[in-house]
Scaffold this active site. Structure first.
Site, mmCIF file in Angstrom:
data_model
loop_
_atom_site.group_PDB
_atom_site.id
_atom_site.type_symbol
_atom_site.label_atom_id
_atom_site.label_comp_id
_atom_site.label_asym_id
_atom_site.label_seq_id
_atom_site.Cartn_x
_atom_site.Cartn_y
_atom_site.Cartn_z
ATOM 1 N N ARG A 151 18.074 -1.142 87.310
ATOM 2 C CA ARG A 151 17.538 -0.552 86.084
ATOM 3 C C ARG A 151 16.016 -0.613 86.127
ATOM 4 N NH1 ARG A 151 21.722 -4.163 84.647
ATOM 5 N NH2 ARG A 151 23.545 -3.154 83.704
ATOM 6 N N LYS A 175 21.060 -7.700 82.643
ATOM 7 C CA LYS A 175 21.388 -7.867 81.235
ATOM 8 C C LYS A 175 22.105 -9.202 81.013
ATOM 9 C CE LYS A 175 21.733 -3.022 79.797
ATOM 10 N NZ LYS A 175 22.605 -1.997 79.201
ATOM 11 N N HIS A 246 16.805 6.112 85.516
ATOM 12 C CA HIS A 246 18.246 5.916 85.372
ATOM 13 C C HIS A 246 19.009 6.985 86.145
ATOM 14 C CE1 HIS A 246 20.772 3.054 83.325
ATOM 15 N NE2 HIS A 246 21.638 4.001 83.041
ATOM 16 N N ARG A 249 19.418 5.718 89.516
ATOM 17 C CA ARG A 249 20.498 4.717 89.496
ATOM 18 C C ARG A 249 21.852 5.413 89.557
ATOM 19 N NH1 ARG A 249 21.863 -0.540 87.597
ATOM 20 N NH2 ARG A 249 23.469 -0.631 85.996
ATOM 21 N N HIS A 272 27.191 -4.185 86.318
ATOM 22 C CA HIS A 272 28.011 -3.799 85.171
ATOM 23 C C HIS A 272 28.941 -4.947 84.794
ATOM 24 C CE1 HIS A 272 27.628 0.785 86.069
ATOM 25 N NE2 HIS A 272 26.634 0.336 85.338
ATOM 26 N N TYR A 281 31.352 6.968 87.605
ATOM 27 C CA TYR A 281 30.835 7.549 88.849
ATOM 28 C C TYR A 281 31.946 8.126 89.711
ATOM 29 C CZ TYR A 281 26.676 5.168 87.308
ATOM 30 O OH TYR A 281 25.623 4.750 86.548
#
Length: 300
Positions: A151, A175, A246, A249, A272, A281
């Site tokens: 990110r 995150k 992004h 990404r 994730h 994806y």
């Protein structure tokens, strides 16, 4: 401001909820700001009275947001905020029951992200920078973004010591303050070496610290600068969609799956929390396969 029926000052409630989001939930500053805006809107709806937060009030508030033309993704966030807020107030004893438990989850649509095809990605990265520090930095950050799929916030937070040149991996803080290790290839390594040896020292200042990527004034690079770099480079590629970091990404993840990587590995690389997030994806790859089939097969 006012005091509600259970003797709790509205301003104190909002401040305490914000502290909870930052310190216990470890949400990003952007998410915290959005949630606090939502909470203030919700409390305006109940005239600042916490005990007025029943299921009817929550549904009326969300219906009003929908009537105001809020997007489905925004409504999904507001619903999540309301549930988080009422659960917090119930735990604190400010609400006798938690009406958020009766609130259904609004699901935002998940459109397929635009991505580069592999030819476009190669064209975007096919550059030989001069000795100019900006060119060296831009090439290095573009290579690393595409090589790792990190990110933009993770890229900006990287320090020099986060790059392990012996193993060709970078240590990323993602995150939820979850650390992961992501590999990268030789093109990214070469670009990083050129930047760190020939570019970064020319921009270093007393306050630069350990930041891997610097701005022209010597401070840590910011997300806005990275976005401008990506947009500018992709604008030079014929036929490429206008994407930001992004988008690189998304492209990296799609190309990994097209190259045979398994979904779990891509999930781990991207950081994730849920495999469901990564599964989008697979849909991107399938759509690209269908498009190629329709174009090439004589009886498509």
């Amino acid at each position: 401001m006012g005091v509600d029926e259970v003797g709790v000052d509205r301003e104190d409630v909002v401040i305490e909820f914000g502290r909870y989001l930052r310190l216990e939930r470890d949400l990003s500053p952007h998410t915290v700001r959005a949630y606090l805006t939502d909470v203030n809107s919700l409390l305006d709806h109940t005239h600042g009275v916490l005990e007025g937060l029943d299921i009817g009030a929550l549904r009326e508030w969300l219906a009003g947001q929908h009537a105001a033309g809020k997007a489905r993704a925004t409504l999904a966030r507001k619903t999540a905020c309301a549930r988080t807020f009422t659960a917090y107030c119930h735990r604190r004893g400010w609400l006798s029951t938690d009406p958020g438990l009766l609130l259904g989850s609004a699901k935002a649509p998940r459109p397929l992200p635009a991505v580069l095809d592999q030819r476009q990605a190669e064209a975007a990265l096919d550059a030989t920078p001069s000795g100019d520090p900006k060119e060296l930095r831009d090439q290095a950050l573009l290579e690393l973004l595409y090589a790792t799929g990190v990110r933009v916030s993770e890229l900006c937070a990287l320090d020099v010591d986060d790059v392990d040149r012996e193993r060709n991996v970078v240590r990323v803080m993602g995150k939820g303050r979850k650390e992961r290790t992501v590999p990268f290839g030789l093109p990214a390594l070469r670009a990083l070496d050129r930047w760190c040896i020939h570019g970064r020292p020319l921009w270093m200042k007393a306050g630069s610290g350990p930041a891997l990527f610097l701005g022209v004034r010597g401070g840590r690079i910011d997300a806005g600068t990275v976005r401008r770099v990506v947009h500018a480079r992709l604008a030079q590629v014929e036929g490429a969609p206008d994407l930001g970091p992004h988008g690189l990404r998304h492209s990296a993840a799609t190309h990994l799956l097209e190259g045979g990587a398994d979904l779990r590995s891509v999930q781990e690389l991207l950081g994730h929390a849920s495999l469901n997030t990564t599964q989008i994806y697979t849909h991107v790859s399938i759509e690209r396969l269908r498009a190629a089939y329709r174009q090439a097969h004589p009886r498509a």
